[in-house]
Design a protein around this motif. Sequence first.
Motif, PDB file in Angstrom:
ATOM      1  N   ASN A   1      -4.393  48.189  21.543  1.00  0.00           N
ATOM      2  CA  ASN A   1      -3.320  48.301  22.527  1.00  0.00           C
ATOM      3  C   ASN A   1      -2.833  49.743  22.672  1.00  0.00           C
ATOM      4  O   ASN A   1      -2.527  50.198  23.778  1.00  0.00           O
ATOM      5  CB  ASN A   1      -2.151  47.385  22.164  1.00  0.00           C
ATOM      6  CG  ASN A   1      -2.507  45.924  22.260  1.00  0.00           C
ATOM      7  OD1 ASN A   1      -3.478  45.543  22.912  1.00  0.00           O
ATOM      8  ND2 ASN A   1      -1.732  45.086  21.595  1.00  0.00           N
ATOM      9  N   GLY A   2      -2.751  50.452  21.571  1.00  0.00           N
ATOM     10  CA  GLY A   2      -2.331  51.857  21.618  1.00  0.00           C
ATOM     11  C   GLY A   2      -3.329  52.716  22.378  1.00  0.00           C
ATOM     12  O   GLY A   2      -2.944  53.595  23.159  1.00  0.00           O
TER      13      GLY A   2
ATOM     14  N   HIS B   1      -5.399  51.627  24.727  1.00  0.00           N
ATOM     15  CA  HIS B   1      -5.249  51.255  26.138  1.00  0.00           C
ATOM     16  C   HIS B   1      -3.992  51.898  26.739  1.00  0.00           C
ATOM     17  O   HIS B   1      -4.011  52.349  27.888  1.00  0.00           O
ATOM     18  CB  HIS B   1      -5.206  49.736  26.311  1.00  0.00           C
ATOM     19  CG  HIS B   1      -6.539  49.077  26.213  1.00  0.00           C
ATOM     20  ND1 HIS B   1      -7.576  49.341  27.075  1.00  0.00           N
ATOM     21  CD2 HIS B   1      -7.023  48.159  25.341  1.00  0.00           C
ATOM     22  CE1 HIS B   1      -8.621  48.617  26.760  1.00  0.00           C
ATOM     23  NE2 HIS B   1      -8.318  47.891  25.689  1.00  0.00           N
ATOM     24  N   ARG B   2      -2.920  51.943  25.955  1.00  0.00           N
ATOM     25  CA  ARG B   2      -1.677  52.573  26.438  1.00  0.00           C
ATOM     26  C   ARG B   2      -1.924  54.039  26.771  1.00  0.00           C
ATOM     27  O   ARG B   2      -1.488  54.539  27.815  1.00  0.00           O
ATOM     28  CB  ARG B   2      -0.596  52.428  25.375  1.00  0.00           C
ATOM     29  CG  ARG B   2       0.690  53.148  25.696  1.00  0.00           C
ATOM     30  CD  ARG B   2       1.702  52.929  24.584  1.00  0.00           C
ATOM     31  NE  ARG B   2       2.799  53.853  24.708  1.00  0.00           N
ATOM     32  CZ  ARG B   2       3.806  53.921  23.846  1.00  0.00           C
ATOM     33  NH1 ARG B   2       3.853  53.092  22.813  1.00  0.00           N
ATOM     34  NH2 ARG B   2       4.770  54.802  23.998  1.00  0.00           N
ATOM     35  N   HIS B   3      -2.609  54.734  25.894  1.00  0.00           N
ATOM     36  CA  HIS B   3      -2.913  56.145  26.126  1.00  0.00           C
ATOM     37  C   HIS B   3      -3.798  56.323  27.356  1.00  0.00           C
ATOM     38  O   HIS B   3      -3.543  57.173  28.205  1.00  0.00           O
ATOM     39  CB  HIS B   3      -3.592  56.770  24.904  1.00  0.00           C
ATOM     40  CG  HIS B   3      -4.185  58.108  25.167  1.00  0.00           C
ATOM     41  ND1 HIS B   3      -3.428  59.194  25.551  1.00  0.00           N
ATOM     42  CD2 HIS B   3      -5.462  58.541  25.144  1.00  0.00           C
ATOM     43  CE1 HIS B   3      -4.211  60.229  25.729  1.00  0.00           C
ATOM     44  NE2 HIS B   3      -5.455  59.857  25.488  1.00  0.00           N
TER      45      HIS B   3
END
Length: 85
Positions: free
Chosen positions: A74-75, A77-79
Amino acid sequence: MIVRELDEEAGLAVPELTELFEMQDARGSGQLITFFADGWDGDETALPLNEGVELRFFAPGHLDILTIPPFIRNGIHRHLAARPC
């Protein structure tokens, strides 16, 4: 500290490392991970891996097949979503 660790463990020099954000593994260990970004153009198989089993870079399209904790995925993808196109 992260710059030193990358150099010691993988011989990887990251002169323009940018701290992005922190994420917590709220559904697991509670571990807090800080995400960083930098550019690098090289052959990861030539890096002297001093710790760990393997170091390999993957294209974002391969994230869903990797065995990594969901909060790490998720991190990433967030970036990627925050990057300019």
